[in-house]
Design an enzyme around this catalytic site. Structure first.
Site, PDB file in Angstrom:
ATOM      1  N   THR A  29       0.828  -1.210   0.000  1.00 49.11           N
ATOM      2  CA  THR A  29       0.000   0.000   0.000  1.00 49.11           C
ATOM      3  C   THR A  29       0.862   1.260   0.000  1.00 49.11           C
ATOM      4  O   THR A  29       0.433   2.305  -0.497  1.00 49.11           O
ATOM      5  CB  THR A  29      -0.963   0.014   1.198  1.00 49.11           C
ATOM      6  OG1 THR A  29      -0.239   0.125   2.414  1.00 49.11           O
ATOM      7  CG2 THR A  29      -1.825  -1.235   1.219  1.00 49.11           C
TER       8      THR A  29
ATOM      9  N   ARG B   9     -42.853  25.891   5.850  1.00 51.18           N
ATOM     10  CA  ARG B   9     -41.835  25.507   6.827  1.00 51.18           C
ATOM     11  C   ARG B   9     -40.441  25.827   6.287  1.00 51.18           C
ATOM     12  O   ARG B   9     -40.252  26.058   5.083  1.00 51.18           O
ATOM     13  CB  ARG B   9     -41.918  24.011   7.134  1.00 51.18           C
ATOM     14  CG  ARG B   9     -41.615  23.127   5.930  1.00 51.18           C
ATOM     15  CD  ARG B   9     -41.565  21.652   6.294  1.00 51.18           C
ATOM     16  NE  ARG B   9     -41.276  20.830   5.113  1.00 51.18           N
ATOM     17  CZ  ARG B   9     -41.022  19.524   5.142  1.00 51.18           C
ATOM     18  NH1 ARG B   9     -41.030  18.879   6.311  1.00 51.18           N
ATOM     19  NH2 ARG B   9     -40.762  18.847   4.034  1.00 51.18           N
TER      20      ARG B   9
ATOM     21  N   GLN C  98     -39.035  14.430  -1.166  1.00 54.46           N
ATOM     22  CA  GLN C  98     -39.107  13.420  -2.215  1.00 54.46           C
ATOM     23  C   GLN C  98     -39.446  14.039  -3.569  1.00 54.46           C
ATOM     24  O   GLN C  98     -38.816  13.727  -4.592  1.00 54.46           O
ATOM     25  CB  GLN C  98     -40.157  12.361  -1.856  1.00 54.46           C
ATOM     26  CG  GLN C  98     -39.775  11.424  -0.731  1.00 54.46           C
ATOM     27  CD  GLN C  98     -40.184  11.936   0.649  1.00 54.46           C
ATOM     28  OE1 GLN C  98     -40.269  13.143   0.869  1.00 54.46           O
ATOM     29  NE2 GLN C  98     -40.422  11.022   1.578  1.00 54.46           N
TER      30      GLN C  98
ATOM     31  N   HIS D 208     -34.130  19.616  10.543  1.00 52.70           N
ATOM     32  CA  HIS D 208     -35.330  20.234  11.084  1.00 52.70           C
ATOM     33  C   HIS D 208     -35.026  21.521  11.858  1.00 52.70           C
ATOM     34  O   HIS D 208     -34.035  21.612  12.590  1.00 52.70           O
ATOM     35  CB  HIS D 208     -36.051  19.260  12.018  1.00 52.70           C
ATOM     36  CG  HIS D 208     -36.427  17.974  11.349  1.00 52.70           C
ATOM     37  ND1 HIS D 208     -37.298  17.914  10.285  1.00 52.70           N
ATOM     38  CD2 HIS D 208     -36.055  16.686  11.602  1.00 52.70           C
ATOM     39  CE1 HIS D 208     -37.441  16.656   9.907  1.00 52.70           C
ATOM     40  NE2 HIS D 208     -36.699  15.899  10.682  1.00 52.70           N
TER      41      HIS D 208
END
Length: 302
Positions: A58, A177, A229, A257
């Site tokens: 790596t 809202r 949505q 919210h």
């Protein structure tokens, strides 16, 4: 007897910064990214028989990323991710797939006295540009481009009503809202047959990113949203219409919210409904809405 059914390994969090200096104008451009490389192939013996002869260290992978960044453009990130992935598949015959993720920080040029400064930049937000490329020996190069951590808010123009109400429902319906989210959007390109095809499409990646970002912001601001949505579906439709080479769009939008605060207990102050001005931001829990929208024509060509 147990057997390895899937395995991948690689280097994560390879931090990379590159400066490009235009020799004609002296103007600098900067790119800061974090790269992750994961390899797949005939590597199961390293797990089952402690056989390190099949392991690309790596640390070597990290060094490869730096060298390729010096030798090749790192913008657009789609091209750089494909370049890194193709390198590992082309260099090591036993490696069949290289998955490369590139996350780019958004640095904006500082404006001084109304003019863009040639070599000074400001980090305006935590917004990132994301790319995931999967270079496969058999299946070509699949690229997913995206936007992450783009925080947006509007103080009106969002509603949520008509949802299922039952014995567990306490949420009131609302026709007005605050709407806020951290945009996580991405889009799949039609699969590229090889690195040459990615190079040929290089100019499309930046344009598609800017189009998707503009569509997201424009739709968020202008849509009279019936729900997260409904708005995210319109965003997806718009991206598919704007970029014909994109086959699928993904959105993941947390609903951040902001709750109204009843202050009527203090001298009858009105601060709910149409009188609401002071709100309480909520950190959790939050809604989380996801969607995948595919093009009607699955045979979209580059």
């Amino acid at each position: 007897m147990p057997s390895v059914t899937a395995a991948r390994y690689g280097k994560d969090n390879v931090r990379l910064f590159k400066t490009h200096r235009d020799p004609n104008t002296g103007v600098h451009s900067v790119t800061e990214t974090v790269v992750c490389v994961l390899l797949e192939g005939d590597i199961e013996s390293s797990y089952t028989r402690a056989d390190n002869s099949v392991v690309v260290a790596t640390d070597s992978m990290k060094n490869t990323v730096f060298v390729l960044a010096k030798q090749h453009p790192v913008t657009p990130p789609e091209l750089f991710a494909a370049t890194v992935g193709a390198h590992f598949v082309d260099t090591y015959p036993h490696i069949h797939v290289a998955a490369v993720r590139v996350v780019t920080t958004r640095w904006a040029r500082i404006r001084v006295d109304g003019r863009p400064h040639p070599h000074s930049f400001v980090k305006e937000s935590e917004e990132k540009r994301t790319v995931a490329a999967r270079a496969s020996r058999r299946a070509g190069i699949a690229i997913n481009s995206g936007i992450a951590d783009l925080t947006v808010l509007k103080s009106t123009g969002s509603a949520f009503h008509g949802f299922i109400r039952d014995e567990f429902t306490t949420l009131p319906e609302t026709w007005d809202r605050i709407m806020s989210t951290d945009v996580d959007a991405s889009w799949d390109w039609a699969v590229f047959p090889d690195l040459a095809a990615v190079r040929a499409a290089a100019t499309r990646f930046d344009a598609a990113h800017e189009a998707a970002r503009d569509i997201t912001l424009r739709r968020f601001a202008n849509d009279n949203s019936a729900s997260v949505q409904a708005t995210m579906y319109k965003m997806s439709e718009d991206i598919l219409a704007a970029v014909p080479q994109v086959s699928k769009v993904y959105y993941s939008l947390p609903n951040k919210h902001y709750f109204e605060l009843d202050l009527s207990w203090h001298k009858g102050i009105k601060n709910t409904g149409k009188d609401a001005e002071v709100y309480v931001p909520q950190s959790n829990p939050n809604g989380l809405i996801k969607v995948e929208v595919s093009r009607d024509d699955p045979t979209s060509k580059l």
